[in-house]
Motif scaffolding. Sequence first.
Motif, PDB file in Angstrom:
ATOM      1  N   ALA B  11      -0.179  -7.060   8.190  1.00  0.00           N
ATOM      2  CA  ALA B  11      -0.802  -6.214   9.200  1.00  0.00           C
ATOM      3  C   ALA B  11      -1.424  -7.116  10.269  1.00  0.00           C
ATOM      4  CB  ALA B  11      -1.868  -5.324   8.560  1.00  0.00           C
ATOM      5  N   ARG B  41       8.236  -7.973  10.622  1.00  0.00           N
ATOM      6  CA  ARG B  41       7.910  -7.094   9.483  1.00  0.00           C
ATOM      7  C   ARG B  41       9.189  -6.695   8.758  1.00  0.00           C
ATOM      8  NH1 ARG B  41       3.636  -6.264  13.177  1.00  0.00           N
ATOM      9  NH2 ARG B  41       1.726  -7.015  12.146  1.00  0.00           N
ATOM     10  N   ALA B 124       1.460  -4.478   7.039  1.00  0.00           N
ATOM     11  CA  ALA B 124       1.358  -3.437   8.060  1.00  0.00           C
ATOM     12  C   ALA B 124       1.706  -2.101   7.413  1.00  0.00           C
ATOM     13  CB  ALA B 124       2.317  -3.740   9.208  1.00  0.00           C
ATOM     14  N   GLU B 125       1.070  -1.045   7.886  1.00  0.00           N
ATOM     15  CA  GLU B 125       1.265   0.268   7.277  1.00  0.00           C
ATOM     16  C   GLU B 125       2.753   0.643   7.237  1.00  0.00           C
ATOM     17  OE1 GLU B 125      -2.028   2.797   8.569  1.00  0.00           O
ATOM     18  OE2 GLU B 125      -0.771   4.502   7.949  1.00  0.00           O
TER      19      GLU B 125
END
Lengths: 238, 238
Positions: B11, B41, B124-125
């Motif tokens: 994130a 990512r 990261a979400e």
Amino acid sequence: MGIVLYDLAGADPDLRFSPHCWRTRMALAHKGLDVETVPWRFTETEAIADSGQGKVPVIVDQGRWIHDSWEIALHLERTYPDRPALFTGSTGVGEVQFVRAWTDTVLHPSLVPFIILDIFHGLAEVDQAYFRQSRQARFGRSLEEVAAGREERLPAFRASLAPLRSLLGMQPFVAGDRPMMADYLVFGAFQWARTSSPFELLAEDDAVHAWRARMLALFGGLAGSAACCTARPLDRPV
Amino acid sequence: MGIVLYDLAGADPDLRFSPHCWRTRMALAHKGLDVETVPWRFTETEAIADSGQGKVPVIVDQGRWIHDSWEIALHLERTYPDRPALFTGSTGVGEVQFVRAWTDTVLHPSLVPFIILDIFHGLAEVDQAYFRQSRQARFGRSLEEVAAGREERLPAFRASLAPLRSLLGMQPFVAGDRPMMADYLVFGAFQWARTSSPFELLAEDDAVHAWRARMLALFGGLAGSAACCTARPLDRPV
């Protein structure tokens, strides 16, 4: 005069089962050096007193006594640099040390319980008492207790060979395209098991099995034709 | 223009935790090559589509896309032979393959349960759903179940480092006197753990701990100064 090797033997003087002595046998053959092996028993420390200690392998090379399979390999590489190299790069330094460390700290300890009782039965009577006492002191249990349940332990043992199996999927020998000292380090362990016990550790479709067969065939079948413990069934495939 | 490296990020875009990307970071630094890292990512497969697959590390070197940390190392060694060597002997063949095989088949799998939940929390979400689903499918259990009981598992994990510990008692680096690719292979795993989790895997008096400190200090502290997960206590010794 060639090199003399004091080589651990069983009750049958032709039974040579020490993993460390096999490292030396293979290293000598790799260098193409003549060797006269002398069968030696655990209790014959007097015979190798000139080496300054009491374990084999011990070699005598041009009057010089050298012990320890690793030190012997370094000696051979330094003394016979024109013969095929046992090591890549600087002698005995480098990743080969990791192969040695894995063999000594993972492979040997996990092999022992499979073969320890068969080793005992193959020993000369004079060595059996020494072996039982020293090994039982080391393990804190009887040889029979250490050896118990090997069938059940076999899947875990085979799983523990994953790094070796993975490596041999990438290249034919531990050292790469050709066998070198790294191979003899690991092979010594399997030859130890194979000569001292009829128990089959490797599945036939295992890449480690195929590599062992290649190792057994080296140098005119030096290791493949070695005497194995008499409990070994004659019809067992190599 | 220097080399571009697509580098797995959390994130926090500065959190770079992939063991395989760290292999590449260290190999690039070893070669003294300039690199521009691009945070990437798990779910950004489109950005590296030109590499022909969907995982990092991926580098772009003079317009050429190369993926897989091993292939990248071989590429660097071939393309920049005048820079410090990553391998001894023939490029990428030899006992270094055993170090790689052990890292991939023993070290990585045994490390995962210690850090998997911390990795998840650092993502990261948009990556968390992918990570949970793919890893739970791989393990057949929830991330929480995989991660449970790490304190109890720690002694067995430390015992499993015996080959590395034994090696580092014989020489300062996995490759010998100086760090080479063999070191970066193993170090990637420890840097993965260190950047993604505050959980301390190594005892301070462990030779592996001392080696890790030497690795963290290389190249002006490249790895030692890297961002670590925010759950990491500030007062934790490096």
